[in-house]
Write a protein that holds these residues in place. Structure first.
Motif, PDB file in Angstrom:
ATOM      1  N   PRO A   1       0.808  -1.220   0.000  1.00 23.84           N
ATOM      2  CA  PRO A   1       0.000   0.000   0.000  1.00 23.84           C
ATOM      3  C   PRO A   1       0.839   1.267   0.000  1.00 23.84           C
ATOM      4  N   LEU A   2       0.154   2.375  -0.224  1.00 21.73           N
ATOM      5  CA  LEU A   2       0.723   3.694   0.010  1.00 21.73           C
ATOM      6  C   LEU A   2       0.441   4.100   1.453  1.00 21.73           C
ATOM      7  N   VAL A   3       1.217   5.057   1.936  1.00 23.99           N
ATOM      8  CA  VAL A   3       0.868   5.749   3.174  1.00 23.99           C
ATOM      9  C   VAL A   3       0.740   7.223   2.813  1.00 23.99           C
ATOM     10  N   ARG A   4      -0.472   7.751   2.914  1.00 24.12           N
ATOM     11  CA  ARG A   4      -0.748   9.144   2.558  1.00 24.12           C
ATOM     12  C   ARG A   4      -1.097   9.908   3.823  1.00 24.12           C
ATOM     13  N   LEU A   5      -0.175  10.772   4.279  1.00 27.25           N
ATOM     14  CA  LEU A   5      -0.370  11.534   5.501  1.00 27.25           C
ATOM     15  C   LEU A   5      -0.731  10.605   6.657  1.00 27.25           C
ATOM     16  N   GLY A   6      -0.041   9.466   6.695  1.00 21.82           N
ATOM     17  CA  GLY A   6      -0.209   8.517   7.784  1.00 21.82           C
ATOM     18  C   GLY A   6      -1.362   7.556   7.639  1.00 21.82           C
ATOM     19  N   GLU A   7      -2.112   7.625   6.549  1.00 20.52           N
ATOM     20  CA  GLU A   7      -3.256   6.730   6.343  1.00 20.52           C
ATOM     21  C   GLU A   7      -2.930   5.749   5.222  1.00 20.52           C
ATOM     22  N   TRP A   8      -3.300   4.485   5.420  1.00 19.02           N
ATOM     23  CA  TRP A   8      -3.067   3.454   4.409  1.00 19.02           C
ATOM     24  C   TRP A   8      -4.024   3.632   3.239  1.00 19.02           C
TER      25      TRP A   8
END
Length: 413
Positions: A11-18
């Motif tokens: 996954p990506l982590v976008r501003l701490g969210e998966w």
């Protein structure tokens, strides 16, 4: 998610969210999941979102050191919640080592050794952080770490950026994203502010857009990347090094070979500090043959405690690398190591430590012949007879120079 990540996407982590992206890239090795990829529009959007927030609390220096110390302890010895498409699953240290073998051909010996190096380097960063505070800045600062695919010890740049107080956006290599994913996950689990972390696998074409939306960058890459970013004052380039060893006239061949072999083959030749050029001020043939014999004796078995080699999970990539190296030979150059460059052990592909003897040249330069400046992800070196003037020219252009110590300091094994 199992230790091997089977059945899930990275996954990506976008501003701490998966986040699971619709843009994907193939898995780096057979049996592993595909990668979620971050397109340009996504990273630009996330930068705007982060900078538009009224306040993003950054821990003070002591808290940063404490959180990152906990994160590294988790990374090395803990069970880490690695984000999945839905929820999170636990990855143990044993799971991680299995994954590193599957994805990058790294044995437990190399994973343990390189993990220990991370601990040592973090201790140095702690001392630096104790004496330096970042300049005050209006709003959040974003630091980009653009990682290479050949060693996870470069993760020290992630810790370095986080210690500076900046938000840290990590672009992992698509060849080996898993070590960076584990560290980012450990940082979140240890209590690093969620808004100050990003994990963005992306294509090479997204490098410039990422630079445009970040404040400072640490970029690892080859000569082409370094050349492309020389006009970016905010970028710290950590590219290939020119590393050579100088052997004096009348050196004992076996002593020289014993000194040179670990300089070439330590850490499976995957560090930029590996010797790639051996400059002989005397006649090189005897030394080169003794060195080739030692390199041929290094076993493919990855558990060798002294000079473990890394494997290549994708045999097609290993074959392409082997062909590329041999294709650089000039008309008068020869390969001295007896084993074929491409080999195997228990059905797994390896690239053998390889030594070339290059034809003497009147004008020795790093870019001529090509093998002099070639950095490969396995042990490769070239031996060249040089004059004193040539040696002076080449060492002046080198980043690291090893000089053979005095004979009375040697005991040949």
């Amino acid at each position: 998610m199992s230790g091997s990540l089977a059945g899930s996407s990275v996954p990506l982590v976008r501003l701490g969210e998966w986040y699971s992206s619709l843009d994907t890239a193939p898995a780096p090795a057979p049996g592993l999941p595909e990668l979620s990829m971050a397109p340009e529009i996504l990273v630009r959007s996330d930068a705007r979102r982060l900078r538009s927030r009224a306040a993003v609390p950054v821990p003070d220096r002591a808290s940063r050191v404490e959180i990152l110390s906990r994160a590294l302890e988790l990374y090395l010895r803990g069970d880490v919640e690695v984000g999945a498409e839905v929820g999170a699953e636990v990855q143990s240290p044993e799971d991680f080592k299995t994954l590193m073998w599957q994805a990058a051909g790294l044995s437990e010996v190399l994973v343990d050794r390189w993990s220990g190096m991370l601990v040592d380097e973090l201790a140095g960063l702690h001392q630096q952080a104790a004496s330096q505070e970042p300049d005050a800045a209006d709003g959040v600062r974003i630091g980009l770490v653009w990682l290479p695919g050949n060693t996870f010890t470069c993760l020290i740049a992630v810790l370095e950026t986080a210690l500076s107080g900046a938000a840290v956006w990590v672009r992992p290599s698509t060849r080996e994203p898993y070590s960076a994913l584990r560290l980012v996950s450990a940082m979140l689990q240890a209590g690093w502010p969620r808004e100050l972390v990003g994990f963005y696998p992306c294509a090479q074409s997204v490098l410039r857009p990422l630079i445009a939306v970040t404040d400072r960058q640490i970029v690892y890459g080859g000569a082409d990347v370094c050349a492309a970013l020389r006009d970016v004052p905010s970028a710290v380039l950590r590219g290939p090094l020119r590393v050579c060893a100088v052997v004096p006239q009348n050196a004992d061949a076996e002593s020289a070979a014993a000194w040179l072999a670990p300089l070439i083959a330590s850490d499976s030749g995957r560090f930029c500090t590996a010797v790639r050029a051996v400059l002989c001020l005397g006649e090189p043939d005897t030394i080169a043959k003794a060195l080739a014999s030692r390199l041929d004796a290094i076993p493919f078995a990855p558990s060798d405690p002294d000079l473990p080699l890394a494997a290549f999970p994708r045999r097609d990539r290993a074959a392409a690398l082997a062909a590329s190296v041999e294709g650089m030979l000039g008309a008068g150059d020869i390969r001295l190591t007896a084993r074929p460059v491409l080999g195997s052990h228990d059905g797994t592909a390896f690239l053998a430590p390889t030594l070339f003897l290059l034809e003497g040249r009147e004008d020795a330069a790093w870019d001529d012949p090509a093998l002099m400046g070639y950095e490969a992800p396995f042990p490769v070196a070239s031996v060249l007879a040089v004059t004193s003037q040539q040696a002076e020219t080449l060492t002046a252009g080198a980043d690291v120079v090893h000089r053979m110590p005095a004979a009375d300091s040697w005991s040949v094994r």
